[in-house]
Design a protein around this motif. Structure first.
Motif, PDB file in Angstrom:
ATOM      1  N   THR A 249       0.849  -1.194   0.000  1.00  0.00           N
ATOM      2  CA  THR A 249       0.000   0.000   0.000  1.00  0.00           C
ATOM      3  C   THR A 249       0.884   1.243   0.000  1.00  0.00           C
ATOM      4  N   ASP A 250       0.259   2.406  -0.031  1.00  0.00           N
ATOM      5  CA  ASP A 250       1.023   3.658   0.020  1.00  0.00           C
ATOM      6  C   ASP A 250       1.781   3.813   1.335  1.00  0.00           C
ATOM      7  N   GLU A 251       1.315   3.129   2.380  1.00  0.00           N
ATOM      8  CA  GLU A 251       1.968   3.206   3.690  1.00  0.00           C
ATOM      9  C   GLU A 251       2.962   2.069   3.912  1.00  0.00           C
ATOM     10  N   GLY A 252       3.153   1.217   2.919  1.00  0.00           N
ATOM     11  CA  GLY A 252       4.027   0.064   3.071  1.00  0.00           C
ATOM     12  C   GLY A 252       3.246  -1.234   2.989  1.00  0.00           C
ATOM     13  N   PHE A 253       3.859  -2.312   3.433  1.00  0.00           N
ATOM     14  CA  PHE A 253       3.207  -3.617   3.346  1.00  0.00           C
ATOM     15  C   PHE A 253       2.197  -3.804   4.480  1.00  0.00           C
ATOM     16  N   LYS A 254       1.069  -4.381   4.116  1.00  0.00           N
ATOM     17  CA  LYS A 254      -0.014  -4.626   5.062  1.00  0.00           C
ATOM     18  C   LYS A 254      -0.425  -6.087   4.979  1.00  0.00           C
ATOM     19  N   ILE A 255      -0.609  -6.722   6.135  1.00  0.00           N
ATOM     20  CA  ILE A 255      -1.074  -8.100   6.164  1.00  0.00           C
ATOM     21  C   ILE A 255      -2.598  -8.105   5.947  1.00  0.00           C
ATOM     22  N   ILE A 256      -3.029  -8.793   4.889  1.00  0.00           N
ATOM     23  CA  ILE A 256      -4.451  -8.912   4.598  1.00  0.00           C
ATOM     24  C   ILE A 256      -5.084  -9.989   5.459  1.00  0.00           C
ATOM     25  N   ILE A 257      -4.389 -11.127   5.567  1.00  0.00           N
ATOM     26  CA  ILE A 257      -4.857 -12.226   6.416  1.00  0.00           C
ATOM     27  C   ILE A 257      -3.684 -13.131   6.726  1.00  0.00           C
ATOM     28  N   SER A 258      -3.748 -13.818   7.864  1.00  0.00           N
ATOM     29  CA  SER A 258      -2.723 -14.785   8.227  1.00  0.00           C
ATOM     30  C   SER A 258      -3.382 -15.947   8.950  1.00  0.00           C
ATOM     31  N   ASN A 259      -2.611 -16.988   9.223  1.00  0.00           N
ATOM     32  CA  ASN A 259      -3.151 -18.130   9.954  1.00  0.00           C
ATOM     33  C   ASN A 259      -2.798 -18.064  11.433  1.00  0.00           C
TER      34      ASN A 259
END
Length: 260
Positions: A249-259
């Motif tokens: 994203t514009d703010e850097g990496f974002k976790i969408i989902i994880s386990n």
């Protein structure tokens, strides 16, 4: 007057037709279906995208209900075919349309969606230049003379701007011949000499803690012609790997989902 009555009759007939279609076929047949996707990562993660939201599936009965369904199957990020998947004791098995077992060799990625998903191939190499790695180590108060159990890089164009970005994966977890005071696992991207952190795990050495990071998949799952990345981190012994779906994203990496 007759012409006006004719229009009224036609409009009434169309209205009756639409009502009948709604009753017979249901409104879902006349309204464009929303995007839905089931994403299976290895034997450890089942993610479902529905109603514009993600769910990490852990319920055994729900996972069982996803068996004997056709999926687009990728092994080590290369398309293998369209197969039925069956889950038994937390492991996925592959079968063809005649229910013949298919040998599974490589990291599994399985996709079932009602829209097109792009999967990008990638290559993993040993790190050639440690300049950015040492810079990240310094930023995290770690020794630049650290020894590594993971030291790999992958170059690919994640945002389709015509230029490759470089992704670094480094760790000293599960070392056999040395005993560091801190265990670290780091994943980051370098673009135009700027560092973008993705995954950072640093902790005191407590015997076999930490994990070894690796790239599981590169996919475009939201049709924006930019790729998301599934980063996994293998843990010690029977502990399941951590799987994380990242979006830039514009703010850097974002976790969408994880386990996790």
């Amino acid at each position: 007057m007759k012409k006006k009555k004719r229009y009224i009759v036609i409009l009434a007939a169309l209205a009756v037709y639409v009502i009948l279609m709604l009753l017979v076929l249901g409104k879902d047949m006349l309204i464009k279906n929303k995007d839905t996707m089931t994403l299976i990562v290895g034997d450890t993660s089942v993610w479902i995208y529905k109603d514009e939201g993600w769910t990490n599936i852990t319920n055994p009965s729900t996972i069982e209900s996803l068996s004997w369904t056709n999926y687009d199957v990728y092994l080590d990020n290369k398309k293998t075919g369209n197969y039925y998947l069956w889950n038994d004791r937390d492991k996925w098995y592959l079968f063809d349309e005649k229910k013949n077992a298919i040998t599974r060799d490589g990291n599994l990625l399985a996709i079932k969606a009602n829209y097109d998903i792009k999967v990008k191939d990638f290559n993993v190499k040993d790190i050639r230049n440690y300049y950015h790695v040492e810079k990240v180590l310094e930023q995290n108060d770690l020794s630049t003379s650290s020894k590594y159990t993971v030291a790999t890089e992958t170059s690919l164009d994640i945002d389709n701007d015509g230029n490759n970005e470089t992704f670094y994966f480094v760790s000293n977890a599960f070392s056999l011949d040395y005993n560091p005071s801190k265990i670290f696992s780091l994943v980051f991207m370098v673009k135009n000499s700027k560092i973008y952190p993705m995954y950072t795990d640093i902790a005191p050495n407590r015997s076999n803690n930490g994990c070894k990071p690796y790239l599981s998949a590169v996919i475009d799952m939201d049709k924006d012609n930019k790729y998301e990345m599934i980063v996994s981190c293998g843990k010690y012994s029977t502990d399941k790997p951590a799987d994380m779906l990242y979006k830039l994203t514009d703010e850097g990496f974002k976790i969408i989902i994880s386990n996790q």
